[in-house]
Design a protein around this motif. Structure first.
Motif, PDB file in Angstrom:
ATOM      1  N   TYR A 188       2.643  11.562  -5.777  1.00  0.00           N
ATOM      2  CA  TYR A 188       3.317  12.262  -7.043  1.00  0.00           C
ATOM      3  C   TYR A 188       2.473  12.532  -8.210  1.00  0.00           C
ATOM      4  O   TYR A 188       2.898  13.450  -9.104  1.00  0.00           O
ATOM      5  CB  TYR A 188       4.725  11.436  -7.438  1.00  0.00           C
ATOM      6  N   ARG A 189       1.395  11.703  -8.281  1.00  0.00           N
ATOM      7  CA  ARG A 189       0.592  11.941  -9.288  1.00  0.00           C
ATOM      8  C   ARG A 189      -0.724  12.849  -9.142  1.00  0.00           C
ATOM      9  O   ARG A 189      -1.225  13.592  -9.691  1.00  0.00           O
ATOM     10  CB  ARG A 189       0.176  10.612 -10.006  1.00  0.00           C
ATOM     11  N   TYR A 190      -1.322  12.539  -7.824  1.00  0.00           N
ATOM     12  CA  TYR A 190      -2.633  12.901  -7.408  1.00  0.00           C
ATOM     13  C   TYR A 190      -2.360  14.314  -6.778  1.00  0.00           C
ATOM     14  O   TYR A 190      -3.337  14.985  -6.965  1.00  0.00           O
ATOM     15  CB  TYR A 190      -3.430  11.958  -6.591  1.00  0.00           C
ATOM     16  N   ALA A 191      -1.649  14.243  -5.620  1.00  0.00           N
ATOM     17  CA  ALA A 191      -1.565  15.489  -4.942  1.00  0.00           C
ATOM     18  C   ALA A 191      -0.858  16.476  -5.864  1.00  0.00           C
ATOM     19  O   ALA A 191       0.057  16.245  -6.439  1.00  0.00           O
ATOM     20  CB  ALA A 191      -0.710  15.183  -3.613  1.00  0.00           C
ATOM     21  N   ILE A 204      -5.710  14.057   1.409  1.00  0.00           N
ATOM     22  CA  ILE A 204      -6.191  12.611   1.091  1.00  0.00           C
ATOM     23  C   ILE A 204      -4.720  11.993   1.061  1.00  0.00           C
ATOM     24  O   ILE A 204      -4.707  10.636   1.596  1.00  0.00           O
ATOM     25  CB  ILE A 204      -6.908  12.564  -0.111  1.00  0.00           C
ATOM     26  N   ALA A 205      -3.763  12.364   0.361  1.00  0.00           N
ATOM     27  CA  ALA A 205      -2.411  11.728   0.062  1.00  0.00           C
ATOM     28  C   ALA A 205      -1.836  11.596   1.611  1.00  0.00           C
ATOM     29  O   ALA A 205      -1.226  10.695   1.713  1.00  0.00           O
ATOM     30  CB  ALA A 205      -1.569  12.340  -0.919  1.00  0.00           C
ATOM     31  N   CYS A 207      -0.993   3.791   5.747  1.00  0.00           N
ATOM     32  CA  CYS A 207      -0.275   2.784   5.075  1.00  0.00           C
ATOM     33  C   CYS A 207       1.072   2.604   6.082  1.00  0.00           C
ATOM     34  O   CYS A 207       1.502   1.356   6.199  1.00  0.00           O
ATOM     35  CB  CYS A 207       0.203   3.227   3.593  1.00  0.00           C
ATOM     36  N   PHE A 208       1.655   3.719   6.501  1.00  0.00           N
ATOM     37  CA  PHE A 208       2.788   3.266   7.329  1.00  0.00           C
ATOM     38  C   PHE A 208       2.536   2.849   8.810  1.00  0.00           C
ATOM     39  O   PHE A 208       3.206   1.816   9.328  1.00  0.00           O
ATOM     40  CB  PHE A 208       3.646   4.851   7.627  1.00  0.00           C
ATOM     41  N   LEU A 220       0.799  -1.234   0.100  1.00  0.00           N
ATOM     42  CA  LEU A 220       0.115  -0.004   0.043  1.00  0.00           C
ATOM     43  C   LEU A 220       0.969   1.290   0.114  1.00  0.00           C
ATOM     44  O   LEU A 220       0.415   2.203  -0.647  1.00  0.00           O
ATOM     45  CB  LEU A 220      -1.017   0.110   1.203  1.00  0.00           C
ATOM     46  N   MET A 221       1.947   1.445   0.678  1.00  0.00           N
ATOM     47  CA  MET A 221       2.868   2.259   0.628  1.00  0.00           C
ATOM     48  C   MET A 221       3.403   2.486  -0.757  1.00  0.00           C
ATOM     49  O   MET A 221       3.498   3.707  -1.054  1.00  0.00           O
ATOM     50  CB  MET A 221       4.355   2.230   1.383  1.00  0.00           C
ATOM     51  N   ALA A 222       3.834   1.581  -1.521  1.00  0.00           N
ATOM     52  CA  ALA A 222       4.008   1.621  -2.656  1.00  0.00           C
ATOM     53  C   ALA A 222       3.332   2.255  -3.719  1.00  0.00           C
ATOM     54  O   ALA A 222       3.386   2.894  -4.516  1.00  0.00           O
ATOM     55  CB  ALA A 222       4.630   0.412  -3.352  1.00  0.00           C
ATOM     56  N   ALA A 223       1.898   1.696  -3.537  1.00  0.00           N
ATOM     57  CA  ALA A 223       0.742   2.378  -4.267  1.00  0.00           C
ATOM     58  C   ALA A 223       0.282   3.688  -3.921  1.00  0.00           C
ATOM     59  O   ALA A 223       0.132   4.477  -4.742  1.00  0.00           O
ATOM     60  CB  ALA A 223      -0.589   1.659  -4.038  1.00  0.00           C
ATOM     61  N   CYS A 224       0.748   4.133  -2.670  1.00  0.00           N
ATOM     62  CA  CYS A 224       0.549   5.603  -2.143  1.00  0.00           C
ATOM     63  C   CYS A 224       1.304   6.573  -2.827  1.00  0.00           C
ATOM     64  O   CYS A 224       0.825   7.677  -3.012  1.00  0.00           O
ATOM     65  CB  CYS A 224       0.638   5.558  -0.738  1.00  0.00           C
TER      66      CYS A 224
END
Length: 224
Positions: A25-28, A185-186, A193-194, A16-20
């Motif tokens: 970097y793309r959403y926020a 959200i990010a 996740c952490f 999940l951290m990898a997906a986060c």
């Protein structure tokens, strides 16, 4: 106590951290003033918050040990302290990198930074106490007391920006939240996740401490 949950928890947290990173970097959005350097925030915040949770667990476990004399709680406290010292140390380092770009200096004696550094030294001292050569029961009692007393500094870290003049951003304490909705959200996702990774680390280290004590006990009785 079974620890079969540790591996799935840590693996899930890592995935999940990898997906986060997509959220980060793309959403926020990129912060207008600081640019990409602001992305350190999404690592710095979870490190700081989960270090505080670690020290809270040290305090709770210390109280539980003093009440029950169950060595399990002493092991939990030791594991949480180790993880907390590592995380708070990394929070100070990542905060210094961010400060260098934001404030122009690697370190300033800001109330929040100072109280956080004091917190790190308190629990680093706690870990030193756990390694001292003394009767195990006495050591466990002293560590429990020190772990409880040292936790007093955690609320000071949170309140430092309000009690004294501080240049450290309050972020979520601002009426507007201090963050764009996408950033918020990010940040929440990164903290969540952490948390899974944190639980896996504390659980694994607790198991290792308990196994070491068991082996030490067998060695003392000549069973190894």
């Amino acid at each position: 106590m079974r620890y079969t949950w540790m591996l799935p928890c840590a693996v899930l947290g890592g995935v999940l951290m990898a997906a986060c990173q997509v959220l980060i970097y793309r959403y926020a959005p990129v912060e207008q003033t600081m640019g990409l350097v602001q992305k350190i925030f999404y690592t710095h915040l979870p490190l700081a918050w989960w270090s505080f949770v670690s020290f809270f667990l040290v305090c709770v476990s210390g109280v539980a040990y003093l009440k029950t004399r169950n060595r399990h709680w002493d092991a939990v406290a030791g594991a949480a302290a180790e993880v907390g010292v590592v995380l708070s140390g990394l929070a100070l380092v990542s905060g210094s990198i961010w400060a260098r770009h934001s404030w122009g200096v690697w370190w300033t004696w800001d109330p929040r930074l100072t109280t956080t550094m004091i917190l790190w030294f308190l629990y680093a001292g706690y870990l030193v106490l756990r390694k001292m050569d003394m009767p195990r029961e006495r050591q466990a009692n002293l560590c429990a007391v020190v772990g409880i007393v040292a936790f007093v500094d955690v609320p000071l870290v949170f309140l430092s920006a309000r009690l004294w003049r501080s240049i450290h951003p309050a972020v979520f304490a601002n009426k507007s939240g201090g963050l764009e909705p996408e950033m918020k959200i990010a940040a929440i996702a990164a903290v969540a996740c952490f948390g899974l990774v944190w639980a896996g680390l504390v659980g694994l280290r607790t198991l290792q401490i308990k196994q070491k004590e068991r082996l030490d006990g067998l060695a003392v009785h000549g069973e190894l």
